[in-house]
Design a protein around this motif. Structure first.
Motif, mmCIF file in Angstrom:
data_model
loop_
_atom_site.group_PDB
_atom_site.id
_atom_site.type_symbol
_atom_site.label_atom_id
_atom_site.label_comp_id
_atom_site.label_asym_id
_atom_site.label_seq_id
_atom_site.Cartn_x
_atom_site.Cartn_y
_atom_site.Cartn_z
ATOM 1 N N PRO A 215 -6.610 20.433 -5.286
ATOM 2 C CA PRO A 215 -6.647 19.238 -4.445
ATOM 3 C C PRO A 215 -5.372 18.419 -4.598
ATOM 4 N N GLY A 216 -4.854 17.907 -3.478
ATOM 5 C CA GLY A 216 -3.648 17.089 -3.523
ATOM 6 C C GLY A 216 -3.878 15.664 -3.074
ATOM 7 N N ILE A 217 -4.758 15.501 -2.058
ATOM 8 C CA ILE A 217 -5.026 14.186 -1.468
ATOM 9 C C ILE A 217 -6.533 14.052 -1.279
ATOM 10 N N VAL A 218 -7.093 12.972 -1.767
ATOM 11 C CA VAL A 218 -8.529 12.717 -1.632
ATOM 12 C C VAL A 218 -8.727 11.496 -0.744
ATOM 13 N N ILE A 219 -9.572 11.637 0.288
ATOM 14 C CA ILE A 219 -9.851 10.527 1.194
ATOM 15 C C ILE A 219 -11.349 10.426 1.438
ATOM 16 N N ALA A 220 -11.769 9.238 1.849
ATOM 17 C CA ALA A 220 -13.160 8.999 2.242
ATOM 18 C C ALA A 220 -13.181 7.875 3.268
ATOM 19 N N PRO A 221 -12.623 8.112 4.472
ATOM 20 C CA PRO A 221 -12.575 7.051 5.489
ATOM 21 C C PRO A 221 -13.977 6.513 5.775
ATOM 22 N N GLY A 222 -14.065 5.205 5.902
ATOM 23 C CA GLY A 222 -15.366 4.590 6.121
ATOM 24 C C GLY A 222 -16.076 4.235 4.833
ATOM 25 N N TRP A 223 -15.550 4.726 3.713
ATOM 26 C CA TRP A 223 -16.160 4.481 2.404
ATOM 27 C C TRP A 223 -15.152 4.020 1.359
ATOM 28 N N SER A 224 -13.890 4.388 1.517
ATOM 29 C CA SER A 224 -12.901 4.101 0.475
ATOM 30 C C SER A 224 -12.564 2.626 0.357
ATOM 31 N N HIS A 225 -12.979 1.810 1.339
ATOM 32 C CA HIS A 225 -12.776 0.368 1.224
ATOM 33 C C HIS A 225 -13.740 -0.252 0.220
ATOM 34 N N ASN A 226 -14.805 0.466 -0.102
ATOM 35 C CA ASN A 226 -15.786 -0.018 -1.071
ATOM 36 C C ASN A 226 -15.168 0.031 -2.469
ATOM 37 N N PRO A 227 -15.086 -1.083 -3.185
ATOM 38 C CA PRO A 227 -14.407 -1.090 -4.481
ATOM 39 C C PRO A 227 -14.987 -0.105 -5.488
ATOM 40 N N THR A 228 -16.299 0.099 -5.446
ATOM 41 C CA THR A 228 -16.910 1.038 -6.394
ATOM 42 C C THR A 228 -16.515 2.476 -6.058
ATOM 43 N N VAL A 229 -16.571 2.817 -4.771
ATOM 44 C CA VAL A 229 -16.161 4.159 -4.349
ATOM 45 C C VAL A 229 -14.689 4.381 -4.682
ATOM 46 N N ALA A 230 -13.855 3.385 -4.372
ATOM 47 C CA ALA A 230 -12.414 3.511 -4.630
ATOM 48 C C ALA A 230 -12.122 3.684 -6.115
ATOM 49 N N SER A 231 -12.838 2.972 -6.971
ATOM 50 C CA SER A 231 -12.599 3.090 -8.411
ATOM 51 C C SER A 231 -12.979 4.465 -8.925
ATOM 52 N N VAL A 232 -14.040 5.053 -8.359
ATOM 53 C CA VAL A 232 -14.426 6.411 -8.762
ATOM 54 C C VAL A 232 -13.411 7.418 -8.232
ATOM 55 N N MET A 233 -12.942 7.239 -7.003
ATOM 56 C CA MET A 233 -11.896 8.117 -6.466
ATOM 57 C C MET A 233 -10.669 8.086 -7.373
ATOM 58 N N ASP A 251 -8.536 2.630 2.119
ATOM 59 C CA ASP A 251 -8.384 1.620 3.174
ATOM 60 C C ASP A 251 -8.796 0.252 2.666
ATOM 61 N N VAL A 252 -8.107 -0.762 3.154
ATOM 62 C CA VAL A 252 -8.528 -2.144 2.913
ATOM 63 C C VAL A 252 -9.731 -2.434 3.809
ATOM 64 N N ASP A 253 -10.631 -3.272 3.340
ATOM 65 C CA ASP A 253 -11.856 -3.568 4.083
ATOM 66 C C ASP A 253 -11.553 -4.166 5.450
ATOM 67 N N ASN A 261 -3.627 -12.011 3.994
ATOM 68 C CA ASN A 261 -4.781 -11.986 3.097
ATOM 69 C C ASN A 261 -4.974 -10.637 2.399
ATOM 70 N N VAL A 262 -4.158 -9.656 2.779
ATOM 71 C CA VAL A 262 -4.381 -8.297 2.268
ATOM 72 C C VAL A 262 -4.094 -8.214 0.769
ATOM 73 N N SER A 263 -3.012 -8.808 0.316
ATOM 74 C CA SER A 263 -2.643 -8.716 -1.097
ATOM 75 C C SER A 263 -3.718 -9.322 -1.991
ATOM 76 N N LYS A 266 -6.571 -6.914 -2.153
ATOM 77 C CA LYS A 266 -6.197 -5.742 -2.951
ATOM 78 C C LYS A 266 -6.333 -6.024 -4.443
ATOM 79 N N ASN A 267 -5.784 -7.139 -4.897
ATOM 80 C CA ASN A 267 -5.817 -7.460 -6.324
ATOM 81 C C ASN A 267 -7.220 -7.841 -6.790
ATOM 82 N N LYS A 268 -7.946 -8.564 -5.951
ATOM 83 C CA LYS A 268 -9.300 -8.976 -6.311
ATOM 84 C C LYS A 268 -10.211 -7.778 -6.505
ATOM 85 N N ASN A 269 -9.991 -6.719 -5.709
ATOM 86 C CA ASN A 269 -10.858 -5.541 -5.758
ATOM 87 C C ASN A 269 -10.267 -4.394 -6.570
ATOM 88 N N ASN A 270 -9.162 -4.671 -7.280
ATOM 89 C CA ASN A 270 -8.591 -3.724 -8.241
ATOM 90 C C ASN A 270 -8.085 -2.437 -7.592
#
Length: 482
Positions: A215-233, A251-253, A261-263, A266-270
């Motif tokens: 695997p080189g690139i892992v994505i989960a569009p529609g889910w990767s904005h979720n901080p818990t999902v992103a942290s596991v990814m 993706d940002v939510d 407001n993006v930065s 990003k920092n708030k959700n790690n």
């Protein structure tokens, strides 16, 4: 006593140099939901599917234009139709015993013997009756036919001479897929305590054993904005099969609609990992809206393919197959170069329409600006470190448990250095080498069978800023008198 020989004999020894294996730095592994009820050759729940064509993806996973319900359909369309790349691994995080609804006595009105059911029906579970709350008394292919239309609806049609031909309403019972029951926990997955089977992101560890591809690139569009999902990814890509590394695109939510407001989000959700590429906002092509991560993953495939499948070139400032950036509601977003540069400086990647049409803009990983180490802060250098490391693992795995002698050391060092010289010659590296150092190989480690090689390399950084210095040269005034 040895055998007496008289004549010419041939023997062989292993080649001192080992050809390097090829690993695909841009192999996408995508997690999400699919309309499996529409598949003609459906796969089992939570089963990774390696696809080289759009057709085989649709056959095994189904396809629908309702991407909010079926997130992997967006990935299929983007990868195959817009960027014409292959292969890709698609992982449906579905449980068809749990993510369903069982319906009974659903009235279906017939017009000229034809009716429609809008639910995501598993057509083999469909049962029809002429009266409410009774057992099914209509027989498929005798009284009616049932088939999906292009919108994924089940169309039931009365057969002339059958029982359904004389009624205006029938009552349906069926099992239907219900993706509203899929949660972030299903995408994250885990290991079943009863069956021992993996699900969700835990299936990332099965990709190499199943397909022999890293695997080189892992994505989960529609889910990767979720901080818990992103942290596991983020955690999973750092330790695949304990030896491989990949990157994840997050993706940002959609709730963030202003670039300013993006930065903060990003920092708030790690979203600050060195193996994480953070992207904003959504993008569009025609009347279709996409998560930017879908496009970025396929764009990375395209850029790598144009550079001998080596990820040393950044995807930034390369063309996206889009005609706009937008919010989830479709409101268009136009960033100036100053706004886009601000986002880049916060470790966020965006889409910019400045010179040459719509392009991806941003080289920095999520770790920037907290980390300025080039190997962690620039996406192409990070990917090169991943790719080189993965290649060294797959190439020299056959050397595990060989005798630790000079032949082993020379084989690894010489083979790797020849490879690094080749990468340097084509510009993929500014330089690289492998050394076996006495100060890093303690006798106690060598006695315990531990051998360490030191890898030095310098992938080229992206030219993120080019400055032209202008000056008025008064000496040219002499040309007035020429």
């Amino acid at each position: 006593m040895g055998t007496y020989k008289h004549g010419i004999y041939i023997s062989e020894v292993p080649t001192g140099l080992v050809p390097m294996t090829q690993t695909d730095a841009a192999l996408i592994v995508a997690f999400g939901t699919v309309p499996v009820h529409l598949a003609t050759n459906p796969v089992a729940d939570n089963t990774p599917v390696l696809c080289y064509t759009y057709q085989e993806a649709v056959q095994q996973l189904g396809y629908s234009d309702d991407w909010e319900k079926y997130s992997l359909c967006e990935v299929m369309f983007t990868h195959f139709a817009l960027y014409n790349m292959a292969p890709i691994v698609l992982v449906p995080c579905m449980d068809t015993s749990k993510h369903v609804q069982h319906q009974k006595n659903i009235a279906v009105e017939l017009t000229d013997g034809v009716g429609k059911i809008k639910d995501a029906v598993f057509v083999d579970t469909l049962a029809l009756s002429t009266q409410e709350s009774t057992e099914a008394d209509l027989v498929k292919d005798t009284d009616y036919t049932a088939a999906y239309n292009d919108d994924g609806e089940v169309v039931i049609t009365a057969i002339e001479g059958g029982k359904m031909a004389s009624v205006a309403t029938v009552y349906a019972a069926y099992k239907a897929l219900d993706t509203t029951k899929v949660t972030a926990d299903d995408i994250i997955g885990g290991v079943s305590t009863t069956t021992g089977k993996n699900s969700g992101l835990e299936l990332l560890s099965e990709i190499f054993p199943r397909f022999g591809l890293v695997p080189g690139i892992v994505i989960a569009p529609g889910w990767s904005h979720n901080p818990t999902v992103a942290s596991v990814m983020k955690a999973k890509v750092a330790n695949i099969n304990t030896v491989f590394k990949a990157i994840c695109l997050c993706d940002v939510d959609d709730s963030v609609t202003k670039y300013s407001n993006v930065s903060e989000w990003k920092n708030k959700n790690n979203f600050v990992g060195e193996l994480q590429y953070v992207v904003w906002p959504r993008v569009k092509n025609g009347d279709k809206k996409y998560h930017l991560s879908s496009h970025v993953a396929s764009l990375m495939n395209q850029v790598d393919a144009a550079n001998k499948d080596i990820p040393y070139v950044s995807p930034s400032n390369k063309s996206l197959q889009i005609d706009g950036a937008c919010t989830v509601d479709g409101d268009e977003i136009f960033l100036g170069i100053d706004s886009a540069a601000y986002l880049n400086g916060q470790g966020i990647v965006t889409a910019l329409n400045f010179i040459g049409g719509w392009r991806l803009y941003g080289n920095r990983t999520g770790a920037y600006p907290s980390s300025t180490d080039p190997k962690d802060a620039f996406i192409n250098i990070r990917r090169m470190f991943n790719w080189v490391g993965n290649t060294l693992v797959t190439t020299f795995w056959s050397k595990i448990d060989d005798a630790t002698n000079k032949r082993l050391i020379r084989s690894v060092v010489n083979s790797a250095n020849i490879w690094f010289n080749g990468l340097t010659a084509i510009g993929a590296l500014l330089g690289g080498r492998v050394e076996f150092r006495s100060d890093e190989n303690a006798k106690t480690d060598l006695l315990d069978g531990i051998v360490k090689f030191h890898v030095y390399m310098a992938p080229p950084p992206p030219a993120r800023e080019i400055d032209f210095i202008q000056e008025y040269d008064v000496d040219y005034l002499s040309n007035l008198f020429a």
